[in-house]
Scaffold this motif. Structure first.
Motif, short mmCIF file in Angstrom:
data_model
loop_
_atom_site.label_atom_id
_atom_site.label_comp_id
_atom_site.label_asym_id
_atom_site.label_seq_id
_atom_site.Cartn_x
_atom_site.Cartn_y
_atom_site.Cartn_z
N GLY A 148 -1.24 5.85 20.47
CA GLY A 148 -0.35 5.08 19.60
C GLY A 148 0.78 4.43 20.35
N ASN A 149 1.36 5.13 21.33
CA ASN A 149 2.48 4.56 22.08
C ASN A 149 2.08 3.34 22.88
OD1 ASN A 149 0.89 6.17 23.75
ND2 ASN A 149 2.57 6.53 25.20
N GLN A 150 0.83 3.32 23.35
CA GLN A 150 0.37 2.16 24.12
C GLN A 150 0.07 0.98 23.20
OE1 GLN A 150 -2.73 3.13 26.98
NE2 GLN A 150 -2.09 5.28 26.98
N LEU A 151 -0.47 1.28 22.02
CA LEU A 151 -0.77 0.19 21.09
C LEU A 151 0.50 -0.48 20.59
CD1 LEU A 151 -3.64 1.76 18.95
CD2 LEU A 151 -3.84 0.09 20.79
N GLU A 152 1.54 0.30 20.38
CA GLU A 152 2.78 -0.25 19.86
C GLU A 152 3.47 -1.16 20.87
OE1 GLU A 152 5.08 3.07 18.67
OE2 GLU A 152 3.84 3.51 16.91
N ARG A 153 3.11 -1.02 22.11
CA ARG A 153 3.72 -1.91 23.11
C ARG A 153 3.18 -3.33 23.00
NH1 ARG A 153 3.03 1.13 28.71
NH2 ARG A 153 3.97 -0.82 29.44
N ALA A 154 2.04 -3.50 22.34
CA ALA A 154 1.51 -4.83 22.00
C ALA A 154 1.43 -5.75 23.22
CB ALA A 154 2.35 -5.48 20.90
N ALA A 155 0.62 -5.36 24.20
CA ALA A 155 0.42 -6.24 25.35
C ALA A 155 -0.33 -7.49 24.93
CB ALA A 155 -0.37 -5.49 26.43
N GLY A 156 0.10 -8.64 25.41
CA GLY A 156 -0.55 -9.91 25.06
C GLY A 156 -1.72 -10.23 25.98
N THR A 157 -2.35 -11.36 25.73
CA THR A 157 -3.52 -11.74 26.53
C THR A 157 -3.17 -11.96 27.99
OG1 THR A 157 -3.16 -14.07 25.96
CG2 THR A 157 -4.66 -12.83 24.55
N ALA A 158 -1.90 -12.29 28.28
CA ALA A 158 -1.51 -12.51 29.67
C ALA A 158 -1.65 -11.25 30.51
CB ALA A 158 -0.06 -13.02 29.73
N ALA A 159 -1.65 -10.09 29.84
CA ALA A 159 -1.79 -8.83 30.55
C ALA A 159 -3.23 -8.57 30.97
CB ALA A 159 -1.29 -7.67 29.67
N PHE A 160 -4.15 -9.40 30.49
CA PHE A 160 -5.57 -9.17 30.79
C PHE A 160 -6.19 -10.46 31.33
CE2 PHE A 160 -4.28 -6.45 27.27
CZ PHE A 160 -4.56 -5.20 27.80
N ALA A 161 -5.61 -10.99 32.39
CA ALA A 161 -6.08 -12.26 32.94
C ALA A 161 -7.53 -12.19 33.38
CB ALA A 161 -5.20 -12.68 34.12
N GLY A 162 -7.98 -11.01 33.80
CA GLY A 162 -9.36 -10.87 34.23
C GLY A 162 -10.34 -10.63 33.11
N LEU A 163 -9.84 -10.35 31.90
CA LEU A 163 -10.73 -10.05 30.78
C LEU A 163 -10.75 -11.14 29.73
CD1 LEU A 163 -9.85 -6.27 30.28
CD2 LEU A 163 -11.78 -7.24 31.52
N VAL A 164 -9.63 -11.87 29.56
CA VAL A 164 -9.58 -12.97 28.60
C VAL A 164 -10.11 -14.22 29.30
CG1 VAL A 164 -8.15 -14.31 27.04
CG2 VAL A 164 -7.62 -11.91 27.45
N VAL A 165 -11.37 -14.51 29.08
CA VAL A 165 -12.06 -15.56 29.83
C VAL A 165 -11.76 -16.93 29.23
CG1 VAL A 165 -14.30 -16.39 30.62
CG2 VAL A 165 -13.90 -13.93 30.34
N PRO A 166 -11.30 -17.91 30.04
CA PRO A 166 -11.07 -19.27 29.50
C PRO A 166 -12.38 -19.91 29.08
CG PRO A 166 -10.89 -19.28 31.88
CD PRO A 166 -11.02 -17.84 31.47
N GLN A 167 -12.35 -20.67 28.00
CA GLN A 167 -13.54 -21.32 27.50
C GLN A 167 -13.43 -22.83 27.73
OE1 GLN A 167 -16.22 -19.51 26.16
NE2 GLN A 167 -14.95 -17.95 27.13
N TYR A 168 -14.50 -23.42 28.22
CA TYR A 168 -14.54 -24.86 28.47
C TYR A 168 -15.50 -25.50 27.48
CZ TYR A 168 -12.13 -23.72 32.77
OH TYR A 168 -11.21 -23.28 33.67
N LEU A 169 -14.98 -26.39 26.66
CA LEU A 169 -15.78 -27.04 25.62
C LEU A 169 -16.54 -28.21 26.24
CD1 LEU A 169 -13.15 -26.96 22.74
CD2 LEU A 169 -14.86 -25.24 23.35
N THR A 170 -17.66 -27.88 26.92
CA THR A 170 -18.38 -28.90 27.68
C THR A 170 -18.98 -29.96 26.78
OG1 THR A 170 -20.34 -27.48 27.64
CG2 THR A 170 -18.90 -27.31 29.56
#
Length: 462
Positions: A148-170
């Motif tokens: 619970g203490n980790q969830l309440e810290r509410a890390a944003g997507t910037a904290a997961f640069a390697g997991l939040v994959v950018p999408q290219y609308l080809t």
């Protein structure tokens, strides 16, 4: 290629087919407004329109089939998400020993890759699997208890640069804009001869004669003679070398490059017909001068009529009546911006007398954009130079469409994909080319409005 990419391509093909069909319909409407039209011309244009219409239907059916296939794939994915293998089902409540706490909903020892969690997320998003929603809710409750203490810290997507994959609308890539070939599409088409690098036409330059005969005197006689009109077959070509990595590891790289080469091919062809030294329309047209330091649309229009009169005077009985005006888009909009309280003394078929022509509100490159007050169709072409005269002038061309001849191979442009020549550097050579020939001077009829009256326009309503 994925099913989604196929659907995107099918939608693009359908849009292209619809635009082609609209262009043929516009051409048919413009033809019908011509009081000198022939039944054969209308029948031929109707056939072109119907062929384009059939192509729209075919593309529509192809797209519908792919979309139906996608719906079925989604249904199967949702069905799979709701189906949990029997080996992974938790034992009944009364068949296990419990020591202190319940088992987690999603257990790494039973599903190391988290596939069940992913299936539940998809099923819950589709909105038709309440059991998946319940499992996800239990999982979040368990996470709150343990972390619970980790969830309440509410890390944003910037904290997961390697997991939040950018999408290219080809499928929404932005091609480089091109002027393409509005005037070339309006010219009279001919198939390119199979051989030779020149095209020759016989042009009668000395005609026979007749005269009023004096009784018993010799009748008039003049020997007919022709002059050979010769023009060259030209080659329009371009190339691009791509790395094999770009083609094999990229998404749609080759079609994008090929599309751009086709755009440049069309633009070069059209610009040549208009601007080429000696034979381009700007160099063979007779000038109707419009000189004015404060030009207005109302003053420019009589010059256009003067030019059309010159076209007919040059052609006489060879005039088809299929006249067109070709102008830059800035000039077309300048004519539209004019306001006034006067109108022509002679009305024209299908044109409201109080207006300076009619705008069809069609897209650039889709054929006839509108008509002038006397019913002359307008082709807008941005291959027309805007740096003429003193440096900011453009020109308005007036021609008989049937006397602007263009020879092309029906399959042009050709496409060569060569891998062997660049194999040592893992390159693929793409070449686009085609042959064409043209002439506007079978009869010297073309006119152009030119001069200081066609400087860069200012939109002041006059």
């Amino acid at each position: 290629m994925t099913l989604a990419e196929l659907i995107a391509q099918a939608r693009t093909a359908l849009d292209t087919a619809i635009a082609t069909r609209q262009r043929e319909q516009d051409a048919l409407m413009a033809l019908r407004s011509d009081e000198n039209l022939t039944e054969d011309a209308v029948t031929a244009q109707v056939a072109l329109r119907d062929t384009a219409d059939a192509e729209v239907t075919r593309r529509q059916e192809a797209l519908a089939g792919l979309e139906a296939e996608q719906v079925r794939e989604n249904e199967l994915a949702a069905l799979q998400a709701r189906t949990v293998p029997a080996a992974n089902r938790a034992p009944a409540y009364d068949q296990v020993h419990r020591v202190g706490q319940d088992e987690r909903t999603y257990r790494p020892d039973q599903d190391r890759r988290g596939r069940q969690f992913e299936r539940d997320v998809v099923a819950a998003a589709l909105g038709d699997d309440y059991e998946a929603r319940d499992r996800l809710s239990r999982h979040m409750a368990e996470e709150r208890v343990e972390r619970g203490n980790q969830l309440e810290r509410a890390a944003g997507t910037a904290a997961f640069a390697g997991l939040v994959v950018p999408q290219y609308l080809t499928d929404l890539y932005a091609p480089a804009a091109a002027a393409k070939r509005p005037f070339a599409d309006a010219c009279r088409k001919h198939d390119m001869p199979a051989q030779g690098m020149t095209v020759n036409l016989s042009r009668i330059t000395t005609s026979t004669s007749t005269a009023i005969q004096t009784e018993n005197a010799a009748v008039s006689e003049t020997d007919i003679d022709d002059t050979l009109l010769t023009f060259n077959v030209q080659t329009n070509a371009g190339q691009q070398t791509l790395s094999r990595q770009a083609i094999e590891r990229g998404a749609g790289v080759e079609p994008v490059v090929l599309d751009d080469l086709f755009r440049r091919y069309a633009t070069t062809l059209d610009s040549t017909l208009l601007n080429q030294a000696t034979n381009g329309l700007t160099n063979v047209a007779t000038t109707v001068a419009y000189t004015d330091a404060s030009p207005t649309a109302a003053e420019a229009y009589p010059k256009i009529i003067e030019g059309l009169a010159g076209v007919e005077s040059a052609l006489l009985d060879m005039a088809s009546g299929d006249n067109i005006a070709v102008m830059h888009s800035r000039r077309w909009y300048w004519l539209q911006n004019a306001m006034g309280s006067t109108w022509p003394l002679i009305t024209q078929p299908g044109i409201v007398a109080q207006t300076l022509g009619a705008n069809y509100a069609t897209a650039y490159g889709s054929g006839v954009r509108g008509v002038l007050p006397n019913g002359t169709p307008v082709i807008v072409d941005n291959n027309i130079a805007t740096t003429l005269g003193g440096g900011t002038e453009d020109e308005i061309y007036l021609v008989d469409r049937q006397e602007c001849h263009l020879w092309e191979d029906p399959s042009a442009p050709m496409y060569i994909r060569a891998e062997q020549t660049k194999a040592a550097s893992l390159g693929v050579l793409m070449v686009v080319y085609g042959y064409f020939a043209y002439t506007h001077v079978r009869y010297a009829h073309a006119r152009k409005i030119a001069g200081t009256g066609l400087i860069a326009p200012t939109f002041t309503g006059v």
